[in-house]
Scaffold this motif. Structure first.
Motif, PDB file in Angstrom:
ATOM      1  N   GLY A  26     -40.476  15.016  14.945  1.00  0.00           N
ATOM      2  CA  GLY A  26     -39.842  15.642  13.809  1.00  0.00           C
ATOM      3  C   GLY A  26     -40.895  16.501  13.501  1.00  0.00           C
ATOM      4  N   SER A  27     -42.136  16.743  14.239  1.00  0.00           N
ATOM      5  CA  SER A  27     -42.844  18.191  13.411  1.00  0.00           C
ATOM      6  C   SER A  27     -42.444  18.712  14.065  1.00  0.00           C
ATOM      7  N   GLY A  28     -41.863  19.328  15.099  1.00  0.00           N
ATOM      8  CA  GLY A  28     -41.361  21.056  16.135  1.00  0.00           C
ATOM      9  C   GLY A  28     -42.159  20.893  16.986  1.00  0.00           C
ATOM     10  N   LYS A  29     -42.645  20.508  17.331  1.00  0.00           N
ATOM     11  CA  LYS A  29     -43.361  20.459  18.506  1.00  0.00           C
ATOM     12  C   LYS A  29     -42.685  21.360  19.608  1.00  0.00           C
ATOM     13  N   THR A  30     -41.653  20.475  20.203  1.00  0.00           N
ATOM     14  CA  THR A  30     -41.314  20.694  21.087  1.00  0.00           C
ATOM     15  C   THR A  30     -39.867  21.814  21.306  1.00  0.00           C
ATOM     16  N   THR A  31     -39.549  21.669  19.815  1.00  0.00           N
ATOM     17  CA  THR A  31     -38.401  23.457  19.826  1.00  0.00           C
ATOM     18  C   THR A  31     -39.530  24.710  20.087  1.00  0.00           C
TER      19      THR A  31
END
Length: 360
Positions: free
Chosen positions: A38-43
């Protein structure tokens, strides 16, 4: 091929996946996007690939070697993308999987002989020579992931993006593929960005580590710098084991940041010395548990006057000399510690409802 993502904001409904961040990836670097789910890595990785786009009103851009590719389709960016779960075509054999991206080209499609030569060369590079006739179900997990890497490399991408590439593999295979990826990177120097939540993996593989949390970048730097000089309490707690204490008078800290009120001391288990004799900057502790199995011994102690727990790592030689036992009074000295002031309260990002959370 360098990458420069500027002012990237991405929302899914009311959920903020990325909050106006900026990231530079130097040409030929191997960069890890590290953080919890949920930290935004894959986004962020998918925005680099063109599989997602920044919010239109954010003004965010993605540049490859100075060229704006924000609105360029994925197939025209020169990117190779490897998914966590391989995404191989089950009905195609290994050779056909690797050759797929070359065969479906409308422009500049190589001749069949050149395709065959390139595929066979890639299979040798990923240490799968002679397995082109096999199908995905006939391969191990590690072999399937190497096929996925070969397929991504077949089109000769300028950038390689890996989304948790070893996440579905067991520990032994993960280590083998780490060694392979390091060896591969030393030979090709391809600009590579990979997503992981595994701290050891990021610290071992990456030239630079990007620590992400709550849609933002907490710190960027070489692995040793990020580990030894964490910029925030989150980075300290996320990278490796650490003791967190609500007291500041144990000894002079290596570094202090933030407000003096509400301070918290951080110290890693390997940075604590235990002794039978007091020193001016030590604190009395009580031995509670001793775990001696393995190359390092782990000793749990309790600070005598506060009741706070500490994990301490000792070499086997030190353990033999000290011979700590349950209930024994000893003295702890911090070789390196860090004090952070209590951060100001921040409003949490709104939780999406009913929109599901974005990928990490």
């Amino acid at each position: 091929m360098s990458i420069h993502a500027v002012n990237i904001r991405k929302t899914f409904g009311r959920y903020v996946a990325l909050e106006n961040l900026e990231l530079k990836v130097p040409t030929g670097a191997l960069v890890a996007l590290l953080g919890p789910s949920g930290s935004g890595k894959t986004t962020l990785l998918r925005i680099m690939a063109g599989l997602e786009y920044p919010d239109a009103d954010s003004g965010g851009t993605v540049n490859f070697h100075g060229q704006d590719v924000t609105n360029t389709p994925p197939g025209e960016r020169g990117v190779g993308f490897v998914f966590q779960h391989y995404a191989l075509f089950r009905h195609l054999n290994v050779f056909e999987n690797v050759a797929f991206g070359l065969k479906v080209r409308r422009k500049n499609r190589p001749p069949k002989k050149e395709i065959a030569e390139r595929v066979n060369k890639l299979l040798e590079m990923v240490r799968l020579p002679g397995l082109g006739h096999r199908f995905p179900h006939q391969l191990s997990g590690g072999q399937r992931q190497r096929v996925a890497l070969a397929r991504a490399l077949a089109t000769e991408p300028k950038v390689l993006l890996l989304d948790e590439p070893f996440g579905a593999l067991d520990a032994k295979v993960r280590k083998e593929l780490r060694r392979w990826l390091l060896d591969f990177q030393e030979h090709v120097h391809l600009t590579t960005v990979f997503v992981t939540h595994d701290q050891e993996e990021a610290l071992e593989l990456a030239d630079e580590v990007v620590v992400m949390n709550n849609a933002r970048i907490e710190q960027i730097g070489p692995p040793q710098e990020v580990y030894d000089k964490p910029a925030t309490p989150f980075v300290f707690e996320f990278l490796g084991n650490v003791n967190r204490l609500e007291l500041t008078s144990l000894q002079n800290p290596t570094h202090q940041t933030g407000r003096p009120d509400g301070t918290v001391t951080y110290v890693r288990p390997q940075d604590i010395e235990l002794s039978r004799h007091p020193s001016p900057d030590s604190v009395q502790v009580v031995v509670h548990h001793v775990f001696a199995a393995g190359p390092w011994a782990r000793v749990q102690v309790v600070v005598n006057h506060t009741g706070e727990w500490l994990d301490v790592e000792l070499s086997r030689e030190t353990l033999t000399l000290l011979q700590p036992t349950h209930g024994q009074l000893v003295h702890a000295r911090f070789r390196h510690s860090r004090i952070f002031g209590a951060p100001p309260p921040t409003a949490p990002h709104p939780t999406p409802h009913p929109t599901p959370p974005a990928p990490s």
